[in-house]
Design a protein around this motif. Sequence first.
Motif, PDB file in Angstrom:
ATOM      1  N   HIS A 122       0.838  -1.213   0.000  1.00  0.00           N
ATOM      2  CA  HIS A 122       0.000   0.000   0.000  1.00  0.00           C
ATOM      3  C   HIS A 122       0.869   1.258   0.000  1.00  0.00           C
ATOM      4  O   HIS A 122       0.518   2.264  -0.601  1.00  0.00           O
ATOM      5  N   HIS A 143       2.082   1.817  -3.476  1.00  0.00           N
ATOM      6  CA  HIS A 143       0.948   2.313  -4.260  1.00  0.00           C
ATOM      7  C   HIS A 143       0.813   3.825  -4.059  1.00  0.00           C
ATOM      8  O   HIS A 143       0.672   4.594  -5.017  1.00  0.00           O
ATOM      9  N   THR A 155      -5.012  -7.861  -8.533  1.00  0.00           N
ATOM     10  CA  THR A 155      -5.369  -7.642  -7.121  1.00  0.00           C
ATOM     11  C   THR A 155      -4.795  -8.768  -6.278  1.00  0.00           C
ATOM     12  O   THR A 155      -5.025  -9.943  -6.566  1.00  0.00           O
ATOM     13  N   ARG A 213      -5.456 -10.178  -3.038  1.00  0.00           N
ATOM     14  CA  ARG A 213      -6.426 -10.112  -1.933  1.00  0.00           C
ATOM     15  C   ARG A 213      -5.869 -10.805  -0.695  1.00  0.00           C
ATOM     16  O   ARG A 213      -5.757 -10.216   0.369  1.00  0.00           O
ATOM     17  N   HIS A 246      -6.718 -10.544   3.872  1.00  0.00           N
ATOM     18  CA  HIS A 246      -6.932  -9.098   3.870  1.00  0.00           C
ATOM     19  C   HIS A 246      -7.877  -8.693   5.006  1.00  0.00           C
ATOM     20  O   HIS A 246      -7.808  -7.591   5.525  1.00  0.00           O
ATOM     21  N   GLN A 274      -8.009  -3.703   5.273  1.00  0.00           N
ATOM     22  CA  GLN A 274      -8.000  -3.179   3.891  1.00  0.00           C
ATOM     23  C   GLN A 274      -8.738  -4.168   2.995  1.00  0.00           C
ATOM     24  O   GLN A 274      -8.907  -5.332   3.356  1.00  0.00           O
ATOM     25  N   SER A 275      -9.137  -3.707   1.817  1.00  0.00           N
ATOM     26  CA  SER A 275      -9.876  -4.603   0.922  1.00  0.00           C
ATOM     27  C   SER A 275      -8.944  -5.577   0.211  1.00  0.00           C
ATOM     28  O   SER A 275      -9.393  -6.545  -0.397  1.00  0.00           O
ATOM     29  N   GLN A 276      -7.626  -5.339   0.259  1.00  0.00           N
ATOM     30  CA  GLN A 276      -6.677  -6.250  -0.374  1.00  0.00           C
ATOM     31  C   GLN A 276      -5.304  -6.065   0.275  1.00  0.00           C
ATOM     32  O   GLN A 276      -5.011  -5.013   0.854  1.00  0.00           O
ATOM     33  N   TRP A 296      -1.019  -5.159  -4.668  1.00  0.00           N
ATOM     34  CA  TRP A 296      -1.292  -5.179  -6.101  1.00  0.00           C
ATOM     35  C   TRP A 296      -0.154  -5.936  -6.799  1.00  0.00           C
ATOM     36  O   TRP A 296       0.949  -6.028  -6.255  1.00  0.00           O
ATOM     37  N   SER A 349      -7.804 -14.233  -6.851  1.00  0.00           N
ATOM     38  CA  SER A 349      -6.934 -13.161  -6.326  1.00  0.00           C
ATOM     39  C   SER A 349      -6.112 -13.578  -5.103  1.00  0.00           C
ATOM     40  O   SER A 349      -5.760 -12.751  -4.264  1.00  0.00           O
ATOM     41  N   HIS A 399      -4.495  -9.798 -13.452  1.00  0.00           N
ATOM     42  CA  HIS A 399      -5.801  -9.169 -13.664  1.00  0.00           C
ATOM     43  C   HIS A 399      -6.841 -10.190 -14.164  1.00  0.00           C
ATOM     44  O   HIS A 399      -7.963 -10.241 -13.656  1.00  0.00           O
ATOM     45  N   THR A 459       0.176  -3.457   4.229  1.00  0.00           N
ATOM     46  CA  THR A 459      -1.028  -2.672   3.972  1.00  0.00           C
ATOM     47  C   THR A 459      -1.020  -1.249   4.527  1.00  0.00           C
ATOM     48  O   THR A 459      -1.965  -0.515   4.299  1.00  0.00           O
TER      49      THR A 459
END
Length: 409
Positions: A53, A56, A75, A77, A94, A99-101, A104, A198, A216, A388
């Motif tokens: 994160h 990112h 993603t 996850r 996760h 966090q949602s994931q 990346w 994921s 993806h 994260t």
Amino acid sequence: MQYDILLIGAGPAGLSFARALSGSGLRIAIVEQQAEAALADPADDGREIALTHRSHRLMQEYDLWPRIAARDIGTLRDAQVVDGDDADGLLFSHAESGQSQLGWLVSNHAIRRAAWQAVQEVDDVTMLAGVKVAGVETDAQSARIRLDDGRVLEGALIVAADSRFSESRRALGIRADLHDFGRTMLVVRMRHERAHESVAWEWFRYGQTLALLPLHDPHTSSVVLTATRPEIDALLAMDEADFDIAMTRRFDNRLGAMQRVGPAVAYPLVGVYPERFHAHRYAVIGDAAVGMHPVTAHGFNFGLLSVDALARRIRAASAQGEPIHADALLADYDIEHRAATRPLYLATKLVATLYTDDRAPARMARKLALRAGRWAPPFRRLVMHGLTQPGDGMPLGHARKLMMRLRPR
Ligand SMILES: Cc1cc2nc3c(=O)[nH]c(=O)nc-3n(C[C@H](O)[C@H](O)[C@H](O)COP(=O)(O)OP(=O)(O)OC[C@H]3O[C@@H](n4cnc5c(N)ncnc54)[C@H](O)[C@@H]3O)c2cc1C
């Protein structure tokens, strides 16, 4: 002086650093041995980079992230680690991170292209591509780079992002701990019958380590196999059909039949950690600072941390009219980056060594380590915190300060 900063290497770390300092009023020159065409349209090197994160956030800040197409972003996850024939393994979910994931996945060549484009749009970075740095010198007056075409560039500070085998680092007498793991990593993109959902897999089998990184497309993953060089060479010598069958078997058919859809590229595994990240009027960033074993997926994440830590200090010094090459500034950068990276570098070295050792005591230690992880939620949370946290996400707090003292002198 011609420039303020002489930057060696237009890899993802070097380009990110140039972008991070653009607009600061400093004149930056980048010297890169590859031709401009190869930088603008980098070849697919098979690597998929797992990004935290914090990375990112930094990639957004440096204007790289908006340049990466959605179809190139996978993603991450959850992640599952399995040892040998163990059925349960250790799940990094996760859900425990808030966090949602967890992160990346982006191809290295997509990151390189985005970083190149981000630097094209600024007018305070001079690019000298297709020319190699042949020598570096620093003294009280300036820093100088000699190019292999005979030109000499002069600046206040040299920043080297010239790979883990940095020649400039060696030229300035900085010793480094090089660890050859005696294994080779094969990376290849493959389609598979069952969806990956994921979830990344790290599977420490006996005699080989396998990983699956979800891309993806729900039916495409990056397959990562670590084995001996002869085993990898035997796979590379196979025709496509036999290669697909061999990989499907290695994964025990977990995702059904697998089919290669990208280049298969082999990387010898060597970890590198220098005794210092700086010398007089000189600093290293990216892999030139910390050359990680890819098993914990932190090389470029650490590269971005080095970019952030050094660029922040240089910007602040420049804004206050102070010298950007001050020894104290560079030493301060060294302390922050060493604290952020040394614990995980050492832990990764330990894990990579333990999980390629198939003797009975090592097998037992592997099982115990995973069991401890399974029954110790704080350990899992600690790891996930590192992945994260968008801010200063290093999870080891006081421990990392202690580890800093392990700095070789
Ligand atoms: C198989 C694999 C998987 C990986 N997976 C992950 C992952 O999941 N997550 C993660 O964070 N990281 C991962 N990494 C690590 C990541 O790829 C590297 O950390 C990153 O690419 C390093 O970037 P860099 O710019 O520091 O160095 P490099 O990409 O090595 O760039 C160095 C540049 O310097 C130039 N150069 C060198 N010497 C000279 C010279 N004398 N003159 C001029 N130019 C010079 C080179 O041409 C090159 O362009 C992985 C690595 C591998 C091998």
